[in-house]
Design a protein around this motif. Structure first.
Motif, PDB file in Angstrom:
ATOM      1  N   ASP A 124       0.859  -1.184   0.000  1.00  0.00           N
ATOM      2  CA  ASP A 124       0.000   0.000   0.000  1.00  0.00           C
ATOM      3  C   ASP A 124       0.895   1.234   0.000  1.00  0.00           C
ATOM      4  OD1 ASP A 124      -1.838   2.032   0.387  1.00  0.00           O
ATOM      5  OD2 ASP A 124      -3.025   0.931   1.869  1.00  0.00           O
ATOM      6  N   MET A 125       1.387   1.590  -1.186  1.00  0.00           N
ATOM      7  CA  MET A 125       2.369   2.669  -1.310  1.00  0.00           C
ATOM      8  C   MET A 125       1.838   4.005  -0.788  1.00  0.00           C
ATOM      9  SD  MET A 125       5.472   3.353  -2.243  1.00  0.00           S
ATOM     10  CE  MET A 125       5.888   1.907  -3.250  1.00  0.00           C
ATOM     11  N   GLU A 126       0.629   4.352  -1.166  1.00  0.00           N
ATOM     12  CA  GLU A 126       0.073   5.645  -0.778  1.00  0.00           C
ATOM     13  C   GLU A 126      -0.022   5.788   0.743  1.00  0.00           C
ATOM     14  OE1 GLU A 126      -3.890   8.426  -1.661  1.00  0.00           O
ATOM     15  OE2 GLU A 126      -3.623   6.503  -2.682  1.00  0.00           O
ATOM     16  N   LYS A 127      -0.514   4.749   1.413  1.00  0.00           N
ATOM     17  CA  LYS A 127      -0.637   4.792   2.866  1.00  0.00           C
ATOM     18  C   LYS A 127       0.731   4.802   3.524  1.00  0.00           C
ATOM     19  CE  LYS A 127      -2.736   2.362   6.790  1.00  0.00           C
ATOM     20  NZ  LYS A 127      -3.542   1.177   7.221  1.00  0.00           N
ATOM     21  N   MET A 128       1.655   4.010   2.981  1.00  0.00           N
ATOM     22  CA  MET A 128       2.999   3.936   3.545  1.00  0.00           C
ATOM     23  C   MET A 128       3.692   5.290   3.495  1.00  0.00           C
ATOM     24  SD  MET A 128       6.472   3.749   2.803  1.00  0.00           S
ATOM     25  CE  MET A 128       6.494   3.386   1.054  1.00  0.00           C
ATOM     26  N   ILE A 129       3.603   5.971   2.362  1.00  0.00           N
ATOM     27  CA  ILE A 129       4.237   7.286   2.222  1.00  0.00           C
ATOM     28  C   ILE A 129       3.684   8.266   3.242  1.00  0.00           C
ATOM     29  CG2 ILE A 129       4.419   9.286   0.676  1.00  0.00           C
ATOM     30  CD1 ILE A 129       4.691   7.335  -1.647  1.00  0.00           C
ATOM     31  N   SER A 130       2.388   8.174   3.489  1.00  0.00           N
ATOM     32  CA  SER A 130       1.765   9.045   4.490  1.00  0.00           C
ATOM     33  C   SER A 130       2.240   8.713   5.906  1.00  0.00           C
ATOM     34  CB  SER A 130       0.234   8.915   4.405  1.00  0.00           C
ATOM     35  OG  SER A 130      -0.387   9.640   5.434  1.00  0.00           O
ATOM     36  N   GLU A 131       2.370   7.425   6.202  1.00  0.00           N
ATOM     37  CA  GLU A 131       2.729   7.000   7.562  1.00  0.00           C
ATOM     38  C   GLU A 131       4.194   7.272   7.912  1.00  0.00           C
ATOM     39  OE1 GLU A 131      -0.361   3.397   8.671  1.00  0.00           O
ATOM     40  OE2 GLU A 131       1.511   2.868   7.649  1.00  0.00           O
ATOM     41  N   ILE A 132       5.075   7.269   6.904  1.00  0.00           N
ATOM     42  CA  ILE A 132       6.500   7.459   7.212  1.00  0.00           C
ATOM     43  C   ILE A 132       6.993   8.831   6.733  1.00  0.00           C
ATOM     44  CG2 ILE A 132       6.861   4.970   7.004  1.00  0.00           C
ATOM     45  CD1 ILE A 132       8.496   5.626   4.423  1.00  0.00           C
ATOM     46  N   LYS A 133       6.098   9.781   6.634  1.00  0.00           N
ATOM     47  CA  LYS A 133       6.438  11.107   6.115  1.00  0.00           C
ATOM     48  C   LYS A 133       7.636  11.744   6.821  1.00  0.00           C
ATOM     49  CE  LYS A 133       4.280  15.431   4.637  1.00  0.00           C
ATOM     50  NZ  LYS A 133       5.361  16.300   5.075  1.00  0.00           N
ATOM     51  N   PRO A 134       7.769  11.648   8.150  1.00  0.00           N
ATOM     52  CA  PRO A 134       8.949  12.249   8.803  1.00  0.00           C
ATOM     53  C   PRO A 134      10.266  11.671   8.288  1.00  0.00           C
ATOM     54  CG  PRO A 134       7.254  11.759  10.430  1.00  0.00           C
ATOM     55  CD  PRO A 134       6.808  11.122   9.148  1.00  0.00           C
ATOM     56  N   VAL A 135      10.272  10.376   7.981  1.00  0.00           N
ATOM     57  CA  VAL A 135      11.480   9.744   7.442  1.00  0.00           C
ATOM     58  C   VAL A 135      11.766  10.282   6.045  1.00  0.00           C
ATOM     59  CG1 VAL A 135      12.529   7.566   6.703  1.00  0.00           C
ATOM     60  CG2 VAL A 135      11.157   7.650   8.798  1.00  0.00           C
ATOM     61  N   ILE A 136      10.722  10.374   5.226  1.00  0.00           N
ATOM     62  CA  ILE A 136      10.883  10.868   3.855  1.00  0.00           C
ATOM     63  C   ILE A 136      11.351  12.309   3.854  1.00  0.00           C
ATOM     64  CG2 ILE A 136       9.643  11.389   1.716  1.00  0.00           C
ATOM     65  CD1 ILE A 136       7.866   8.965   2.282  1.00  0.00           C
ATOM     66  N   ASP A 137      10.777  13.122   4.730  1.00  0.00           N
ATOM     67  CA  ASP A 137      11.133  14.542   4.777  1.00  0.00           C
ATOM     68  C   ASP A 137      12.594  14.762   5.161  1.00  0.00           C
ATOM     69  OD1 ASP A 137       8.584  15.234   4.043  1.00  0.00           O
ATOM     70  OD2 ASP A 137       7.900  15.688   6.078  1.00  0.00           O
ATOM     71  N   SER A 138      13.161  13.832   5.923  1.00  0.00           N
ATOM     72  CA  SER A 138      14.550  13.986   6.353  1.00  0.00           C
ATOM     73  C   SER A 138      15.533  13.273   5.431  1.00  0.00           C
ATOM     74  CB  SER A 138      14.719  13.445   7.782  1.00  0.00           C
ATOM     75  OG  SER A 138      14.539  12.032   7.812  1.00  0.00           O
ATOM     76  N   ALA A 139      15.023  12.668   4.362  1.00  0.00           N
ATOM     77  CA  ALA A 139      15.859  11.845   3.480  1.00  0.00           C
ATOM     78  C   ALA A 139      16.670  12.698   2.520  1.00  0.00           C
ATOM     79  CB  ALA A 139      14.991  10.863   2.708  1.00  0.00           C
ATOM     80  N   PHE A 140      17.826  12.168   2.165  1.00  0.00           N
ATOM     81  CA  PHE A 140      18.663  12.776   1.129  1.00  0.00           C
ATOM     82  C   PHE A 140      18.122  12.424  -0.257  1.00  0.00           C
ATOM     83  CE2 PHE A 140      22.232  11.508  -1.730  1.00  0.00           C
ATOM     84  CZ  PHE A 140      22.608  12.776  -2.133  1.00  0.00           C
ATOM     85  N   PHE A 141      17.589  11.217  -0.384  1.00  0.00           N
ATOM     86  CA  PHE A 141      17.018  10.747  -1.641  1.00  0.00           C
ATOM     87  C   PHE A 141      15.992   9.675  -1.322  1.00  0.00           C
ATOM     88  CE2 PHE A 141      16.895   7.411  -4.881  1.00  0.00           C
ATOM     89  CZ  PHE A 141      16.630   8.131  -6.032  1.00  0.00           C
ATOM     90  N   GLN A 142      14.932   9.608  -2.124  1.00  0.00           N
ATOM     91  CA  GLN A 142      13.976   8.524  -1.979  1.00  0.00           C
ATOM     92  C   GLN A 142      13.416   8.186  -3.359  1.00  0.00           C
ATOM     93  OE1 GLN A 142      13.301  11.467  -0.175  1.00  0.00           O
ATOM     94  NE2 GLN A 142      12.078  12.400  -1.783  1.00  0.00           N
ATOM     95  N   GLY A 143      13.005   6.934  -3.520  1.00  0.00           N
ATOM     96  CA  GLY A 143      12.471   6.535  -4.818  1.00  0.00           C
ATOM     97  C   GLY A 143      11.640   5.277  -4.709  1.00  0.00           C
ATOM     98  N   ILE A 144      10.726   5.121  -5.659  1.00  0.00           N
ATOM     99  CA  ILE A 144       9.870   3.945  -5.686  1.00  0.00           C
ATOM    100  C   ILE A 144      10.417   2.930  -6.676  1.00  0.00           C
ATOM    101  CG2 ILE A 144       7.823   5.241  -5.002  1.00  0.00           C
ATOM    102  CD1 ILE A 144       6.949   5.240  -7.913  1.00  0.00           C
ATOM    103  N   ARG A 145       9.983   1.704  -6.537  1.00  0.00           N
ATOM    104  CA  ARG A 145      10.461   0.618  -7.399  1.00  0.00           C
ATOM    105  C   ARG A 145      10.159   0.892  -8.867  1.00  0.00           C
ATOM    106  NH1 ARG A 145       9.732  -5.803  -6.326  1.00  0.00           N
ATOM    107  NH2 ARG A 145      10.009  -6.563  -8.440  1.00  0.00           N
ATOM    108  N   GLN A 146       9.007   1.493  -9.162  1.00  0.00           N
ATOM    109  CA  GLN A 146       8.647   1.767 -10.542  1.00  0.00           C
ATOM    110  C   GLN A 146       9.639   2.722 -11.191  1.00  0.00           C
ATOM    111  OE1 GLN A 146       6.635   1.584  -8.041  1.00  0.00           O
ATOM    112  NE2 GLN A 146       4.787   0.455  -8.577  1.00  0.00           N
ATOM    113  N   LEU A 147      10.224   3.647 -10.378  1.00  0.00           N
ATOM    114  CA  LEU A 147      11.217   4.563 -10.920  1.00  0.00           C
ATOM    115  C   LEU A 147      12.471   3.812 -11.329  1.00  0.00           C
ATOM    116  CD1 LEU A 147      12.324   7.402 -11.467  1.00  0.00           C
ATOM    117  CD2 LEU A 147      13.030   7.523  -9.066  1.00  0.00           C
ATOM    118  N   SER A 148      12.896   2.852 -10.499  1.00  0.00           N
ATOM    119  CA  SER A 148      14.065   2.044 -10.844  1.00  0.00           C
ATOM    120  C   SER A 148      13.809   1.279 -12.139  1.00  0.00           C
ATOM    121  CB  SER A 148      14.384   1.068  -9.701  1.00  0.00           C
ATOM    122  OG  SER A 148      14.740   1.751  -8.532  1.00  0.00           O
ATOM    123  N   ASN A 149      12.602   0.738 -12.253  1.00  0.00           N
ATOM    124  CA  ASN A 149      12.236  -0.018 -13.454  1.00  0.00           C
ATOM    125  C   ASN A 149      12.323   0.861 -14.696  1.00  0.00           C
ATOM    126  OD1 ASN A 149      11.106  -1.819 -15.281  1.00  0.00           O
ATOM    127  ND2 ASN A 149       9.616  -2.576 -13.810  1.00  0.00           N
TER     128      ASN A 149
END
Length: 251
Positions: free
Chosen positions: A220-245
């Motif tokens: 559940d990507m959408e829910k996960m992104i919402s739940e871990i927002k503090p981690v994402i906001d402090s990240a240097f880089f983030q990406g989803i699997r579809q981007l790697s593909n």
């Protein structure tokens, strides 16, 4: 009357119409073939990502700019099915030199030094196997970058971080399903846990150069992104699997 004129006109241009029809058929065949090729390549990439056990979401953090409780946030997020972390040391081109001075490590992105202690996904060796461990004094690196440098097995590399300097011997290349595409061009250098500990033990090295790669699996990507927002906001880089593909498709 108009119908008769049209019939006569079509008869006069019968050869031209036949040629046009042939071109239309050929064009349809090429389009169909192209679509089939795209489907085949996309399926192959999906299979490769599955074999590599690539995460659904990747977060890169830097110790000097991140103060959030990553473990606490991810453990409390209902949408996170599992996660794993790899410790890394961020390097720039001036941290790496080669015995052959004609070879120069260069990248617009940070280069990652990491150990074999925790391997959160399968890194495919050039030989076709999977990287399980690294011998002390040796290193593996992203295959594409090694080819660009013209590295051969046995070539020497020196890494200097702070007051610690170590010499390593090139043992082979690895295929990185997450960061190894030319679209991202983030080079990884894998060394043994013992050699990595030598760098970490130096004062302030982990604070200034250290960070983590966080591999997250979710359905559940959408829910996960919402739940871990503090981690994402402090990240240097983030990406989803579809981007790697997508980036690997563009290689």
């Amino acid at each position: 009357m108009y119908l008769q004129i049209l019939k006569k006109d079509l008869k006069r241009k019968k050869a031209m119409n036949m040629i046009l029809l042939v071109f239309i058929i050929l064009a349809s065949m090429f389009v169909s073939s192209g679509v089939n090729n795209i489907i085949s390549v996309t399926t192959a990439l999906d299979d490769y990502l599955e074999m590599a056990d690539a995460p659904d979401y990747l977060v890169m953090t830097m110790n000097k700019s991140s103060a959030v409780d990553i473990d606490g946030i991810l453990n409390s997020a209902a949408s996170v099915e599992s996660f794993s972390k790899e410790k890394v040391l961020y390097m720039a081109s001036d941290n790496i030199t080669f015995e052959d001075e004609s070879k120069t490590a260069s990248s617009i992105n940070p280069m990652l030094l990491q150990s074999d202690e925790v391997l959160s996904m399968n890194y495919i060796l050039d030989s076709g196997g999977i990287l399980r461990s690294v011998k002390s004094g040796e290193f593996y690196m992203t295959s594409g970058a090694a080819e660009d440098l013209g590295l051969a097995i046995g070539d020497k590399m020196t890494v200097k971080l702070g007051d610690v300097s170590c010499v390593f011997t090139f043992a082979g290349g690895i295929k990185d399903a997450v960061l190894g595409s030319t679209g991202l061009s983030i080079q990884r250098y894998f060394i043994s846990a013992g050699d990595f500990a030598n760098f970490i033990s130096a004062e302030n090295t982990e604070q200034f150069y250290g960070g983590e790669l966080v591999y997250i699996h979710t359905s559940d990507m959408e829910k996960m992104i919402s739940e871990i927002k503090p981690v994402i906001d402090s990240a240097f880089f983030q990406g989803i699997r579809q981007l790697s593909n997508l980036l690997m498709f563009l290689i």
